[in-house]
Write a protein that holds these residues in place. Structure first.
Motif, short mmCIF file in Angstrom:
data_model
loop_
_atom_site.label_atom_id
_atom_site.label_comp_id
_atom_site.label_asym_id
_atom_site.label_seq_id
_atom_site.Cartn_x
_atom_site.Cartn_y
_atom_site.Cartn_z
N ARG A 1 -29.20 19.23 -11.17
CA ARG A 1 -29.22 20.48 -11.93
C ARG A 1 -29.93 20.30 -13.26
O ARG A 1 -30.70 21.14 -13.69
N SER A 2 -29.66 19.19 -13.94
CA SER A 2 -30.31 18.97 -15.24
C SER A 2 -31.81 18.76 -15.06
O SER A 2 -32.60 19.19 -15.88
N GLU A 3 -32.19 18.08 -13.97
CA GLU A 3 -33.61 17.90 -13.70
C GLU A 3 -34.28 19.24 -13.44
O GLU A 3 -35.38 19.50 -13.92
N LEU A 4 -33.58 20.11 -12.72
CA LEU A 4 -34.12 21.42 -12.42
C LEU A 4 -34.27 22.25 -13.69
O LEU A 4 -35.27 22.93 -13.90
N LYS A 5 -33.28 22.18 -14.58
CA LYS A 5 -33.35 22.91 -15.85
C LYS A 5 -34.48 22.38 -16.72
O LYS A 5 -35.20 23.15 -17.36
N GLU A 6 -34.65 21.06 -16.77
CA GLU A 6 -35.74 20.47 -17.54
C GLU A 6 -37.09 20.89 -16.98
O GLU A 6 -38.02 21.19 -17.73
N GLU A 7 -37.19 20.93 -15.66
CA GLU A 7 -38.43 21.33 -15.02
C GLU A 7 -38.77 22.77 -15.35
O GLU A 7 -39.91 23.11 -15.67
N ARG A 8 -37.77 23.64 -15.31
CA ARG A 8 -37.99 25.05 -15.65
C ARG A 8 -38.34 25.20 -17.12
O ARG A 8 -39.17 26.02 -17.48
N ALA A 9 -37.70 24.45 -17.99
CA ALA A 9 -37.96 24.56 -19.42
C ALA A 9 -39.38 24.11 -19.76
O ALA A 9 -40.00 24.63 -20.68
N LYS A 10 -39.91 23.16 -19.01
CA LYS A 10 -41.26 22.68 -19.27
C LYS A 10 -42.32 23.69 -18.85
O LYS A 10 -43.34 23.82 -19.50
N THR A 11 -42.06 24.40 -17.76
CA THR A 11 -43.10 25.24 -17.20
C THR A 11 -42.93 26.72 -17.49
O THR A 11 -43.83 27.48 -17.20
N MET A 12 -41.81 27.15 -18.07
CA MET A 12 -41.56 28.57 -18.23
C MET A 12 -41.56 28.98 -19.69
O MET A 12 -40.86 28.42 -20.51
N ILE A 13 -42.37 29.95 -20.00
CA ILE A 13 -42.34 30.60 -21.30
C ILE A 13 -42.07 32.06 -21.01
O ILE A 13 -42.83 32.71 -20.28
N THR A 14 -41.01 32.58 -21.56
CA THR A 14 -40.67 33.96 -21.28
C THR A 14 -41.35 34.86 -22.29
O THR A 14 -41.28 34.66 -23.49
N ILE A 15 -42.03 35.85 -21.78
CA ILE A 15 -42.67 36.87 -22.59
C ILE A 15 -42.10 38.20 -22.14
O ILE A 15 -42.19 38.56 -20.97
N THR A 16 -41.51 38.92 -23.08
CA THR A 16 -40.89 40.19 -22.74
C THR A 16 -41.96 41.26 -22.55
O THR A 16 -43.13 41.07 -22.91
N GLU A 17 -41.53 42.38 -22.00
CA GLU A 17 -42.46 43.49 -21.79
C GLU A 17 -42.96 44.04 -23.12
O GLU A 17 -44.12 44.44 -23.24
N PHE A 18 -42.08 44.07 -24.13
CA PHE A 18 -42.50 44.55 -25.44
C PHE A 18 -43.59 43.65 -26.03
O PHE A 18 -44.53 44.13 -26.66
N GLN A 19 -43.47 42.35 -25.83
CA GLN A 19 -44.49 41.44 -26.33
C GLN A 19 -45.82 41.63 -25.60
O GLN A 19 -46.89 41.53 -26.20
N LYS A 20 -45.75 41.89 -24.31
CA LYS A 20 -46.99 42.17 -23.56
C LYS A 20 -47.65 43.44 -24.06
O LYS A 20 -48.88 43.50 -24.23
N ILE A 21 -46.85 44.47 -24.33
CA ILE A 21 -47.38 45.71 -24.88
C ILE A 21 -47.97 45.44 -26.26
O ILE A 21 -49.04 45.96 -26.61
N GLY A 22 -47.31 44.61 -27.06
CA GLY A 22 -47.79 44.28 -28.39
C GLY A 22 -49.12 43.56 -28.37
O GLY A 22 -49.98 43.81 -29.21
N VAL A 23 -49.29 42.65 -27.43
CA VAL A 23 -50.57 41.95 -27.30
C VAL A 23 -51.68 42.95 -26.96
O VAL A 23 -52.78 42.90 -27.53
N GLY A 24 -51.39 43.88 -26.07
CA GLY A 24 -52.37 44.90 -25.73
C GLY A 24 -52.70 45.79 -26.92
O GLY A 24 -53.88 46.09 -27.18
N LEU A 25 -51.68 46.23 -27.65
CA LEU A 25 -51.91 47.08 -28.82
C LEU A 25 -52.72 46.34 -29.88
O LEU A 25 -53.65 46.90 -30.47
N SER A 26 -52.38 45.08 -30.12
CA SER A 26 -53.11 44.30 -31.12
C SER A 26 -54.56 44.07 -30.68
O SER A 26 -55.48 44.14 -31.50
N GLY A 27 -54.75 43.80 -29.42
CA GLY A 27 -56.10 43.62 -28.91
C GLY A 27 -56.94 44.87 -29.05
O GLY A 27 -58.11 44.82 -29.49
N PHE A 28 -56.37 46.02 -28.69
CA PHE A 28 -57.09 47.27 -28.88
C PHE A 28 -57.32 47.56 -30.36
O PHE A 28 -58.35 48.11 -30.74
N GLY A 29 -56.37 47.18 -31.20
CA GLY A 29 -56.53 47.37 -32.64
C GLY A 29 -57.71 46.58 -33.18
O GLY A 29 -58.53 47.11 -33.94
N VAL A 30 -57.80 45.32 -32.79
CA VAL A 30 -58.93 44.49 -33.23
C VAL A 30 -60.24 45.06 -32.68
O VAL A 30 -61.25 45.11 -33.40
#
Length: 172
Positions: A29-58
């Motif tokens: 279980r700890s190996e599985l958690k470490e493996e997930r922590a190494k490969t997973m970065i959570t980005i929320t939907e609001f952050q995805k929208i923010g990246v789009g808004l900032s990109g269009f702004g630039v």
């Protein structure tokens, strides 16, 4: 992944079976958690929208500059960029970033430039806004130049970016 239905059985095609080793044990279980922590970065939907808004702004700011400081495009780009920043890092962190005691002068220049652009004084507003932007992000520029120097492996450009970032590529 495709599914093939036969009666009540579901068969998955084109998906290899990969057994998970030691899933039931504590170390598994700890190996599985470490493996997930190494490969997973959570980005929320609001952050995805923010990246789009900032990109269009630039994009709109650059397009407004390209079209001889069109005040409507610049104002729209500024609003999109600031709202995208608020979506990415949150309203509280955005307010904290702009209104820190040591950044009040630079924030006043930046937001004052945005206000001047909104009041249809685009050239003066962009000059004031650019000065405020440089003051706000002056601690970020060396890190950005260092990243660009490592990402772009062009000899002449790398030496310039290393000088701007203050780092040395010498191994000695």
């Amino acid at each position: 992944m495709f599914t093939l239905l036969r009666g009540s059985k579901v068969k998955r095609l084109c998906e290899p079976h990969t057994p998970v080793k030691n899933r039931g044990t504590k170390t598994g279980r700890s190996e599985l958690k470490e493996e997930r922590a190494k490969t997973m970065i959570t980005i929320t939907e609001f952050q995805k929208i923010g990246v789009g808004l900032s990109g269009f702004g630039v994009f709109f700011v650059l397009f407004g500059i390209l079209l001889y400081f069109d005040s409507v495009l610049l104002a729209f780009g500024n609003i999109l960029f600031l709202s995208g920043l608020a979506f990415i890092i949150g309203l509280r962190r955005t307010a904290h970033f702009f209104f820190q005691r040591q950044k009040l002068r630079s924030s006043a220049f930046f937001l004052g430039g945005v206000a001047l652009v909104l009041l249809r004084w685009p050239r003066i507003g962009m000059l004031v806004e650019t000065y405020g932007f440089v003051l706000l992000f002056k601690s970020f520029f060396p890190m950005a130049f260092g990243f660009l120097a490592t990402a772009l492996n062009i000899p002449f450009l790398t030496t310039i970016l290393n000088k701007l970032s203050g780092s040395s590529s010498s191994m000695v």
